[in-house]
Design an enzyme around this catalytic site. Structure first.
Site, PDB file in Angstrom:
ATOM      1  N   HIS A   1       0.939  -1.245   0.135  1.00  0.00           N
ATOM      2  CA  HIS A   1      -0.096   0.075  -0.094  1.00  0.00           C
ATOM      3  C   HIS A   1       0.776   1.246   0.075  1.00  0.00           C
ATOM      4  O   HIS A   1       0.442   2.266  -0.252  1.00  0.00           O
ATOM      5  CB  HIS A   1      -1.025  -0.106   1.381  1.00  0.00           C
ATOM      6  CG  HIS A   1      -2.138   0.659   0.867  1.00  0.00           C
ATOM      7  ND1 HIS A   1      -2.231   1.904   0.685  1.00  0.00           N
ATOM      8  CD2 HIS A   1      -3.493   0.494   1.653  1.00  0.00           C
ATOM      9  CE1 HIS A   1      -3.435   2.355   0.682  1.00  0.00           C
ATOM     10  NE2 HIS A   1      -4.258   1.541   1.115  1.00  0.00           N
TER      11      HIS A   1
ATOM     12  N   ASP B   1     -11.189  -4.034 -18.621  1.00  0.00           N
ATOM     13  CA  ASP B   1     -11.358  -4.842 -19.868  1.00  0.00           C
ATOM     14  C   ASP B   1     -10.141  -5.018 -20.650  1.00  0.00           C
ATOM     15  O   ASP B   1      -9.714  -3.948 -21.197  1.00  0.00           O
ATOM     16  CB  ASP B   1     -12.482  -4.089 -20.644  1.00  0.00           C
ATOM     17  CG  ASP B   1     -12.933  -5.311 -21.990  1.00  0.00           C
ATOM     18  OD1 ASP B   1     -12.185  -6.143 -22.070  1.00  0.00           O
ATOM     19  OD2 ASP B   1     -13.818  -4.789 -22.621  1.00  0.00           O
TER      20      ASP B   1
END
Length: 477
Positions: free
Chosen positions: A168, A406
């Protein structure tokens, strides 16, 4: 049922040779608290009804090539976290020898079962998760910690997964999903950056203002943090054998009814209307259902009703006028909010209303243009460790549009936050099928999950009935 996992290849992927000079990136005060955070793990499932051979020959080379092109712009992910000797502050360093560990595997797991909403054993996703490479110690004592690893796993004639493990400290959720969508778009358009039409990340840390000297304060708090401890955080943990994870989907209609119900209840009780968003009402509902479900988990040996329960969540500071930090900023740019409610109120008849008021109030506080939420980031990690069952952390956000990732084979069939695999987390996401729906993921012990599911269904049914009665009664002259 036992599934086999076969390792096919382990390699390194780096930016194109010579495309990125050696670069040092300092850690801003927004980044420093996340040194204490275990690695984040996100998995994407894609439909692919072809053979493994077809996958390895056609899709895999495209994935690797587009990843390399993407890393030219998102090079911090292929960098190392550096702890210099002599107590100098840690930073991120990219050199032209750096790369990302990239593993390719083949699994016999049932793709359809993995992407379903039904409860699954908590360990079922673990074989799909890449392990970060080990740290290195240089001759002068400099400590280097890799920041990302990727594993692609194919399930013949059904689908494949892309799973990423990253620290992170290098990036928050928005920066990470910017990277994922950029990679996906480059892959979809065969390396054509113009067709991909996504904004480039901004790496300039100078735009982060620090008027109250938080960086110095955080560095002082971290002065005793050993790099070895950073590396080992979160990687080894015992998982209860009866833990399951499950995804619940709230429809747009259910969320609208929930907002109306909270609004009507506020009027009924003469209360100020809370900050009424999809996030606020969804978190309120799920938090209350989770706390109520604990009764069966603990065999009625419940904590005192006077104990405080906390819901912790993050708010993005990008694109806010007072901070002048653009959406494309790469790094961490989060402040933390803690909504606190007594257990007796959460499990009482107005629990969801109490939760909505507390969460909505905290959201408002974080929107007032101060760094108040940033000042508590470091102390929150201590609370996360000590409060245990009394603190629930929200991971993810519907605003990150996870299902728009996508690669050229359609939207993901499923995406999950793998590190949210204990009862201290609730994950939120947009939904694949329809706009306005919310995916909620959580992990609980099996018997508690059944109780949670029942309570959630009861509340959703109850809202429609109560709302119809109360709205009708208010419309009477």
């Amino acid at each position: 049922m036992t599934h086999t996992m076969k390792m096919i290849e382990k390699c390194e992927v780096s930016p194109p040779p010579g495309s990125v000079p050696s670069t040092t990136i300092p850690l801003a005060f927004f980044d420093l608290p996340w040194l204490c955070c275990p690695p984040l793990k996100r998995i994407f499932f894609y439909h692919f009804p072809h053979s493994s051979k077809h996958f390895f020959q056609t899709l895999l080379p495209t994935l690797k090539h587009s990843l390399s092109l993407t890393l030219q712009h998102f090079y911090p992910f292929s960098s190392n976290l550096v702890f210099p000797p002599k107590s100098n502050p840690p930073h991120i360093l990219y050199t032209q020898a750096d790369s990302i560990s990239f593993t390719v595997a083949e699994s016999s797991a049932d793709f359809i079962s993995l992407v379903s909403d039904s409860p699954k054993d908590i360990t079922v996703l673990h074989p799909f998760v890449p392990v970060l490479p080990p740290s290195q110690t240089l001759e002068d004592g400099t400590f280097l910690i890799p920041l990302m690893a990727i594993q692609v796993t194919v399930m013949p004639r059904s689908g494949f997964t892309i799973c990423i493990t990253f620290r992170h400290v290098v990036a928050d959720g928005r920066a990470f999903h910017h990277f994922m969508k950029f990679w996906a778009s480059i892959c979809k358009f065969n390396g054509d950056l113009g067709l991909a039409s996504l904004a480039l990340p901004l790496h300039n840390r100078d735009i982060i203002q620090d008027p109250t000297g938080l960086k110095h304060i955080f560095l002082q708090e971290l002065s005793n943090l050993l790099p070895e401890n950073v590396e080992s955080m979160g990687e080894i943990r015992d998982v209860p054998c009866d833990m399951v994870r499950q995804t619940f989907v709230l429809s747009h209609d259910q969320v609208v009814k929930l907002k109306k119900w909270v609004s009507v209840e506020c009027k009924s009780h003469g209360l100020e209307l809370p900050h009424l968003t999809t996030f606020v009402v969804t978190c309120s509902l799920i938090w209350v259902c989770k706390v109520k479900s604990e009764e069966i988990k603990t065999g009625n040996l419940l904590p005192s009703n006077d104990e405080s329960y906390i819901l912790a969540f993050m708010a993005d500071c990008r694109n806010r006028l007072e901070f002048s930090i653009p959406l494309e900023y790469f790094g961490n740019c989060l402040v933390c909010g803690n909504a606190e409610v007594k257990r007796s109120k959460l499990v009482g008849g107005n629990g969801i209303l109490e939760a909505a008021i507390a969460i909505g109030s905290e959201v408002r506080n974080l929107q007032r243009g101060t760094f108040e939420g940033a000042e508590t980031l470091m102390s929150n990690f201590t609370e996360f460790a000590t409060l245990g069952k009394h603190m629930t952390i929200i991971a993810g956000s519907p605003n990150l549009e996870v299902y728009e990732t996508d690669f050229g084979w359609g939207k993901p069939k499923r995406s999950e936050v793998v590190h949210a695999d204990n009862s201290g987390f609730i994950s939120l996401s947009d939904c694949r099928e329809k706009e306005g729906r919310i995916e909620v993921g959580l992990a609980l012990q099996k018997i508690q999950m059944k109780k949670f599911s029942t309570i959630l269904e009861e509340h959703l049914t109850e809202f429609g009935v109560l709302l119809t009665r109360k709205v009708y009664s208010y419309e009477l002259p």
